[in-house]
Design a protein around this motif. Structure first.
Motif, PDB file in Angstrom:
ATOM      1  N   TRP A 137     -12.724 -28.686  -8.951  1.00 56.45           N
ATOM      2  CA  TRP A 137     -11.841 -28.375 -10.121  1.00 56.45           C
ATOM      3  C   TRP A 137     -10.711 -29.223  -9.939  1.00 56.45           C
ATOM      4  O   TRP A 137     -10.094 -29.534 -10.834  1.00 56.45           O
ATOM      5  N   TYR A 189      -8.098 -22.114 -11.530  1.00 55.57           N
ATOM      6  CA  TYR A 189      -9.469 -22.266 -11.598  1.00 55.57           C
ATOM      7  C   TYR A 189      -9.782 -21.619 -10.078  1.00 55.57           C
ATOM      8  O   TYR A 189     -10.271 -21.959  -9.096  1.00 55.57           O
ATOM      9  N   TRP A 208      -8.146 -14.029 -12.686  1.00 54.59           N
ATOM     10  CA  TRP A 208      -8.176 -15.355 -13.949  1.00 54.59           C
ATOM     11  C   TRP A 208      -7.168 -15.137 -15.130  1.00 54.59           C
ATOM     12  O   TRP A 208      -6.556 -15.876 -15.631  1.00 54.59           O
ATOM     13  N   GLU A 210     -16.654 -23.373 -17.360  1.00 51.13           N
ATOM     14  CA  GLU A 210     -17.277 -22.613 -16.070  1.00 51.13           C
ATOM     15  C   GLU A 210     -18.545 -22.163 -16.278  1.00 51.13           C
ATOM     16  O   GLU A 210     -18.927 -21.767 -17.227  1.00 51.13           O
ATOM     17  N   MET A 231     -16.512 -19.379  -9.335  1.00 50.53           N
ATOM     18  CA  MET A 231     -16.545 -20.110 -10.659  1.00 50.53           C
ATOM     19  C   MET A 231     -16.785 -21.389 -10.569  1.00 50.53           C
ATOM     20  O   MET A 231     -15.839 -22.445 -10.280  1.00 50.53           O
ATOM     21  N   ARG A 232     -17.979 -21.914 -10.668  1.00 51.86           N
ATOM     22  CA  ARG A 232     -18.283 -23.313 -10.707  1.00 51.86           C
ATOM     23  C   ARG A 232     -18.038 -23.876 -11.877  1.00 51.86           C
ATOM     24  O   ARG A 232     -18.126 -23.268 -12.849  1.00 51.86           O
ATOM     25  N   LYS A 233     -18.241 -25.110 -11.728  1.00 49.94           N
ATOM     26  CA  LYS A 233     -18.178 -25.969 -13.088  1.00 49.94           C
ATOM     27  C   LYS A 233     -19.520 -25.899 -13.518  1.00 49.94           C
ATOM     28  O   LYS A 233     -20.620 -26.143 -13.013  1.00 49.94           O
TER      29      LYS A 233
END
Length: 502
Positions: A308, A359, A392, A471, A477-479
């Motif tokens: 991120w 992120y 978040w 995401e 929380m990966r791309k």
């Protein structure tokens, strides 16, 4: 008979629902929430990414709202003020338990690891072991050579196929290997990914098991919320049990190897010395649980944060230029950035803090569960409720942050990368007494690796287009779209490789 077996539990559950949730709700002043279905409650509303769904609920129902996942009550907190209320004073103690789900029973040694154990003497001792014996500043400093070596491996791999021009690379595999190797070497002394894999089958098994545990973490099966479905959930339970047994066998092999290496200087070797002193407490299960916690918590989170951070810098080239200029001015191109140098690089620290803010690897903090009835925000939160904090949402609260959606490292310029004033405004490692004990290690590896990537390579976007910042669903929380970028070695890489070859 088949219909009877299926329908009777449903009828009984409906009666229990009416008895429990209707009568008890009248006795509690619960936070507001959306209308619920009988039996299922709000399960039908859960669509990923859940942290964004919860933001919409908080916009409609307020900073604290309640849901029902089958037979289990859930309260979601979405403001800094209420997070402070949860994680200070008596509430922090009452909220120091974890809700019980099926997976930790089999994977986390029946809820005995530092992340899953009930709040009490055993957990306090595990926490002390992590803070004093494993993750103290002194021990992290002793493992600095591991972090530096793994970062140099990553830089070497990046430059190997590049003869001077820009080359396209996918960063996620490199970052994942970096963080995985770093943790595994600290814990056991072994290296799994890179140019020299001595046991590829073992490495692939480890990676597969970690992925399966992550995929099945939390409450991944409806039976966690709808007890009558446990009648039909034997297949899932069998699967989770098999994952736990396979990981236990793997960890036991590692532990036995470390036991034979009398001269090892690893976290496990230190735990084995404690086992000799107190064998009745430091059993193999306790040590394997500590190994498991370190390996699961310390790998994906740091790699995800680094991806991120690089994505954000590529989308904001002015920030990348400023970070590079700071490093060139204060470190130069004659030697690789070192961990003590980070203190003299405030803008790099601010980039890391802003990445943590926008992120967080865990957008929803690990769930808590009160051991007695408490109040949050003036509302009743009954015991055994699942309490979720939407970090978040708090990290993007316009009442706390100017232009909250904007990547702006300068917002931390007067905070030296964050401080006490931000403890309930930005919480990438959780909050309160059950916050992540590895926060210091995570911050060190992210800052050092990011600074090294900026110092040693020029970076550009592929085709000049904006980096996709969506995401993916999941706990971490990966791309959604892995980062691909163009990189070109800077002069320092030639010097580092020549020095290494000499």
């Amino acid at each position: 008979m088949v219909y009877f077996v299926i329908i009777l539990p449903i009828v009984l559950l409906l009666l229990a629902y009416r008895l429990i949730f209707t009568s008890k709700t009248h006795r509690f002043n619960l936070p507001p929430g959306p209308p619920a279905l009988p039996v299922a409650g709000h399960l039908h509303l859960l669509k990923p990414p859940v942290h964004r769904l919860f933001l919409r609920f908080s916009d409609k129902y307020g900073p604290i709202f309640s849901l029902r996942f089958g037979s289990r009550r859930v309260v979601v907190v979405s403001s800094s003020a209420l997070a402070r209320e949860c994680f200070t004073g008596k509430n922090d103690i009452v909220l120091s338990n974890r809700p019980r789900f099926l997976t930790p029973k089999y994977v986390a040694y029946n809820y005995t690891t530092v992340g899953t154990a009930p709040y009490g003497d055993h957990w306090r001792n595990l926490r002390r072991v992590c803070a004093v014996e494993i993750l103290s500043t002194h021990r992290l400093t002793n493992f600095l050579h591991v972090r530096k070596d793994e970062i140099f491996r990553m830089l070497t791999r990046l430059s190997r196929d590049n003869v001077g021009g820009f080359a396209q690379v996918e960063l996620e595999p490199l970052l994942s290997d970096l963080t995985f190797n770093n943790i595994v070497r600290m814990v056991t002394g072994k290296t799994y990914y890179g140019d020299e894999i001595h046991n590829e089958e073992e490495a692939n098994l480890f990676k597969k098991l970690v992925a399966e545990i992550n995929d099945n973490s939390g409450a991944s099966h409806p039976a966690d919320y709808l007890p009558f479905l446990k009648v039909f959930g034997h297949k899932y339970e069998k699967k989770v049990k098999a994952i736990g047994e396979a990981m236990d066998e793997f960890l036991q092999r590692l532990l036995d190897e470390c036991r034979q290496d009398k001269d090892g200087n690893t976290m496990v070797s230190h735990l084995l010395s404690l086992q000799e002193q107190q064998p009745e407490y430091y059993t193999d299960i306790i040590i394997k649980g500590l190994m498991l916690g370190m390996m699961l918590a310390g790998t994906d989170t740091s790699a995800v944060t680094l991806e991120w951070a690089m994505s954000s810098l590529l989308n904001h080239p002015e920030a990348l230029d400023r970070a590079r200029s700071e490093i060139d001015e204060k470190i130069g191109q004659d030697h690789l950035i070192d961990e003590p140098d980070i203190d003299n690089l405030p803008y790099l620290q601010n980039v890391v803090s802003e990445t943590f803010r926008l992120y967080p690897a865990a957008p929803l903090l690990v769930p808590r569960s009160p051991t007695e009835n408490i109040k949050i925000g003036g509302y009743d939160v009954p015991r055994d409720t699942i309490v979720l904090v939407n970090a978040w949402t708090i990290h993007r609260d316009p009442e706390l942050w100017t232009d909250p959606e904007k990547f702006e490292p300068e917002r931390f310029r007067n905070r030296c990368g964050g401080g006490e004033a931000d403890v309930h405004r930005i919480m990438p490692f959780g909050n309160g007494r059950r916050s992540c004990p590895g926060a210091g290690l995570g911050q060190r590896i992210v800052a050092l690796a990011l600074g090294s990537l900026i110092q040693c390579f020029d970076w550009e976007k592929v085709n000049g287009g904006a980096i996709d910042m969506r995401e993916a669903p999941g706990m971490a929380m990966r791309k959604m779209v892995p980062l691909r970028a163009l990189c070109r070695p800077r002069p320092i890489m030639g010097k580092l490789l020549a020095k290494s070859a000499a």
